[in-house]
Write a protein that holds these residues in place. Structure first.
Motif, PDB file in Angstrom:
ATOM      1  N   ALA A  52       0.827  -1.208   0.000  1.00 30.95           N
ATOM      2  CA  ALA A  52       0.000   0.000   0.000  1.00 30.95           C
ATOM      3  C   ALA A  52       0.863   1.261   0.000  1.00 30.95           C
ATOM      4  N   THR A  53       1.944   1.247   0.769  1.00 37.07           N
ATOM      5  CA  THR A  53       2.808   2.420   0.838  1.00 37.07           C
ATOM      6  C   THR A  53       3.523   2.654  -0.488  1.00 37.07           C
ATOM      7  N   ASP A  56       0.871   4.078  -2.974  1.00 33.41           N
ATOM      8  CA  ASP A  56       0.316   5.394  -2.671  1.00 33.41           C
ATOM      9  C   ASP A  56       1.369   6.482  -2.503  1.00 33.41           C
ATOM     10  N   TRP A  57       2.586   6.116  -2.081  1.00 39.76           N
ATOM     11  CA  TRP A  57       3.606   7.139  -1.831  1.00 39.76           C
ATOM     12  C   TRP A  57       4.895   6.897  -2.597  1.00 39.76           C
ATOM     13  N   PHE A  81       1.283   7.184   6.830  1.00 37.63           N
ATOM     14  CA  PHE A  81       1.403   5.766   6.497  1.00 37.63           C
ATOM     15  C   PHE A  81       1.899   4.943   7.684  1.00 37.63           C
TER      16      PHE A  81
END
Length: 211
Positions: A52-53, A56-57, A81
């Protein structure tokens, strides 16, 4: 001897030290079950957090290798996060900073320049992305507090206290866009990576919200 530093990804996540690979200290929020999750469940949760990190980032860790062997790593991410970041009495982390979660170089490689390689890789990653600072929660307690680095140590390598606390001060290092910044930050990070101040810790052993 071949040495290299690469981004932490799902493909090389298993190259983290075993204790860190199954540790969810930073990835869990303050309301999580205080009992450590079973190893396999923790590993899957770690994968989900990293996935996910990354999506998204972007890159949130570095792995160092020497002769094909993993010998060091660093993990970092914006506070949004990192659920555990909200459990500290000195929260929240500044919105323009990333949180240094953990850093480690295996003992027998600490004099081999691996720390400097990791420091340079982290600096090169964060500056072009517009990150203004690196922050960390320090500890004034025993060194065995695992994922928390000693506050005095962080100050000694260039971090400044931005929110004092008798047990868990929050410290910050500005990422100034000057020539001197690069050397200052790389030196500080190299010293952090070159000592065993970041070890994995399970949430059951950490309750900063309690006196």
């Amino acid at each position: 001897m071949s040495r290299r530093v690469v981004p932490l990804t799902l493909d090389n996540l298993d190259d983290l030290p075993a204790t860190c690979r199954s540790c969810l200290f930073w990835e869990l929020g303050p309301l999580a079950d205080p009992e450590p999750a079973p190893a396999e469940e923790a590993r899957l949760a770690k994968e989900a957090w990293l996935s996910a990190t990354l999506l998204d980032w972007g890159s949130c860790g570095k792995l160092a290798y020497a002769n094909g062997e993993p010998v060091g790593y660093a993990m970092f991410a914006p506070p949004g996060f990192v659920p555990r970041a909200m459990s500290f009495p000195t929260s929240p982390v500044s919105g323009d900073a990333v949180l240094l979660l953990n850093a480690h170089v295996v003992p027998r490689w600490r004099a081999g320049g691996i720390g400097r390689m990791l420091a340079q890789a982290v600096a090169a990653e964060l500056v072009p992305r517009g990150v203004k600072a690196i922050e960390a929660f320090g500890s004034t307690g025993p060194a065995s507090q695992g994922c928390l680095m000693p506050a005095d140590y962080l100050r000694s390598v260039g971090f400044k206290t931005v929110r004092p606390h008798p047990a868990y001060p929050r410290l910050r290092m500005e990422l100034r866009s000057t020539v001197s910044w690069r050397y200052d930050v790389e030196y500080a990070l190299e010293r952090i990576f070159g000592t065993n101040v970041g070890k994995s810790l399970t949430p059951a052993r950490f309750t900063p919200g309690k006196p």
